[in-house]
Write an enzyme that holds these catalytic residues in place. Structure first.
Site, mmCIF file in Angstrom:
data_model
loop_
_atom_site.group_PDB
_atom_site.id
_atom_site.type_symbol
_atom_site.label_atom_id
_atom_site.label_comp_id
_atom_site.label_asym_id
_atom_site.label_seq_id
_atom_site.Cartn_x
_atom_site.Cartn_y
_atom_site.Cartn_z
ATOM 1 N N TYR A 28 97.294 -31.063 34.385
ATOM 2 C CA TYR A 28 98.349 -30.134 33.981
ATOM 3 C C TYR A 28 98.213 -29.767 32.507
ATOM 4 O O TYR A 28 98.373 -30.603 31.627
ATOM 5 C CB TYR A 28 99.730 -30.732 34.248
ATOM 6 C CG TYR A 28 100.871 -29.794 33.901
ATOM 7 C CD1 TYR A 28 101.174 -28.714 34.721
ATOM 8 C CD2 TYR A 28 101.627 -29.983 32.744
ATOM 9 C CE1 TYR A 28 102.201 -27.839 34.408
ATOM 10 C CE2 TYR A 28 102.660 -29.118 32.424
ATOM 11 C CZ TYR A 28 102.940 -28.045 33.262
ATOM 12 O OH TYR A 28 103.965 -27.172 32.939
ATOM 13 N N ARG A 29 97.855 -28.495 32.254
ATOM 14 C CA ARG A 29 97.698 -27.917 30.922
ATOM 15 C C ARG A 29 96.669 -28.665 30.063
ATOM 16 O O ARG A 29 96.749 -28.663 28.840
ATOM 17 C CB ARG A 29 99.050 -27.862 30.196
ATOM 18 C CG ARG A 29 100.099 -27.036 30.917
ATOM 19 C CD ARG A 29 99.703 -25.579 31.051
ATOM 20 N NE ARG A 29 100.653 -24.841 31.847
ATOM 21 C CZ ARG A 29 100.527 -24.592 33.155
ATOM 22 N NH1 ARG A 29 99.449 -25.007 33.803
ATOM 23 N NH2 ARG A 29 101.433 -23.922 33.801
ATOM 24 N N LYS A 30 95.704 -29.277 30.722
ATOM 25 C CA LYS A 30 94.666 -29.991 30.002
ATOM 26 C C LYS A 30 93.300 -29.735 30.638
ATOM 27 O O LYS A 30 93.189 -29.368 31.800
ATOM 28 C CB LYS A 30 94.945 -31.499 29.986
ATOM 29 C CG LYS A 30 96.148 -31.913 29.157
ATOM 30 C CD LYS A 30 96.315 -33.423 29.161
ATOM 31 C CE LYS A 30 97.505 -33.869 28.336
ATOM 32 N NZ LYS A 30 97.676 -35.340 28.352
#
EC number: 1.3.1.98
Length: 340
Positions: free
Chosen positions: A176-178
């Site tokens: 998630y968002r990485k």
């Protein structure tokens, strides 16, 4: 110590790679902030980008690769040595098995290419103003769709080995968002390949329209902004106000009064969170003794806005304040770029 940039100027001129000197980048950035850049490079082909990266790494010159800058905050007082913009590297190609996109291709364009070819799974990224490279960096997404969902491989420049490599989806370590690109600056995205699945064009278009309307209902689109500054799911107002019983009760009252179905319907053409923002400012002033000096978006307190009067100091203070209050388990999406 002043950096000697004559070697890179000589290289760019003799390889006919587009660049400009002493560029004011303020109105070239998405947030419309930024200072002077000594060398602003705009490669027109991926080969040119690879050559520039190899030269800079070989000569150990500091630089930063940027796309649409929709998650970057440059400061007006900043002085930047070398920036490489990928905005001209926007090629897209459709084959029988995949969509191939250069690092500077914009997600709205990618989603529309998918639509007109009847490929599903790209609907959620329609409203994200990022390039493919920037989106992969933070695994951007919305409405249950992430840029990594359809990704099969990424062509990258390896700064350590100074060569071009191909990484598969697993090697990119998406979460998630990485991604590996965010966690380690070793790799620079050159292009990406996405697998395709056929779908109904009408269904795809209806989803895109629904998401587009929803996005405009809660995201700022008048003032320059970078969207949500902190990746938080759920009601962040509740996360902040629950620390104080009085403010939490006031928050619940405002939520019931202004966020019920009737008021939502009446405000459907211009939804806003002005009442909650007013309460939040009072909460900061009276409980934390902090005066918020920057403009807060009417759409939500988690959106950074440039109203023409904001300063880097105000922005940094506000981001830190919100991050502390919402919770440091949620990470900051926007990156502030200082001098280099």
């Amino acid at each position: 110590m002043t950096l000697n940039l004559e070697p890179i100027r000589f290289f760019l001129e003799h390889t006919s790679i587009p660049y400009a000197s002493n560029v004011d980048i303020k109105y070239k950035t998405y947030f419309m902030m930024g200072g002077l850049c000594e060398i602003f490079i705009t490669p027109s082909t991926l080969i040119q980008l690879e050559c520039v990266l190899l030269f800079l790494e070989t000569n150990k010159l500091k630089y930063k690769v940027i796309g649409n800058t929709s998650n970057l905050i440059f400061v007006d007082e900043g002085h930047y040595s070398i920036l490489i913009s990928t905005i001209n590297l926007n090629g897209l190609k459709v084959t029988e098995q995949a969509i191939e996109a250069d690092t500077g291709a914009l997600l709205p364009t990618l989603s529309r290419v998918a639509l007109i070819n009847g490929f599903s799974g790209f609907e959620g990224i329609e409203g994200i103003p990022a390039t493919v490279g920037g989106a992969l960096f933070m695994n951007a997404g919305a409405y249950g769709c992430s840029i990594s969902d359809k990704l099969t491989e990424v062509k990258v420049f390896d700064r350590n080995e100074q060569q071009v490599l191909i990484l598969n989806n697993d090697e990119c370590r998406f979460s998630y968002r990485k991604s590996i690109f965010r966690e380690d600056n070793r790799y620079i995205v050159l292009s990406a390949k996405f697998y395709i699945e056929k779908g109904c064009k009408d269904t795809i278009a209806n989803k895109m329209e629904t998401y587009h309307i929803a996005r405009h209902s809660y995201q700022e689109f008048c003032y320059p902004n970078l969207g949500s500054m902190i990746s938080v799911t759920g009601d962040y107002y509740a996360e902040i106000f629950k620390k104080d019983k009085v403010y939490y009760l006031l928050y619940l009252f405002l939520k019931v009064f202004f966020r019920n179905p009737v008021v939502k319907f009446l405000r459907r053409k211009k939804p806003h969170s002005s009442e909650l923002n007013y309460l939040l400012k009072k909460y900061f002033e009276r409980r934390l003794k902090i005066l918020v000096k920057n403009h807060i978006s009417n759409k939500g307190a988690n959106i950074l806005v440039n109203d023409g009067n904001v300063s880097a100091e105000h922005i940094l203070s506000y981001v830190k304040l919100m991050h502390n209050e919402i919770g440091e388990s949620w990470h900051i999406e926007n990156e502030v770029v200082f001098d280099f």
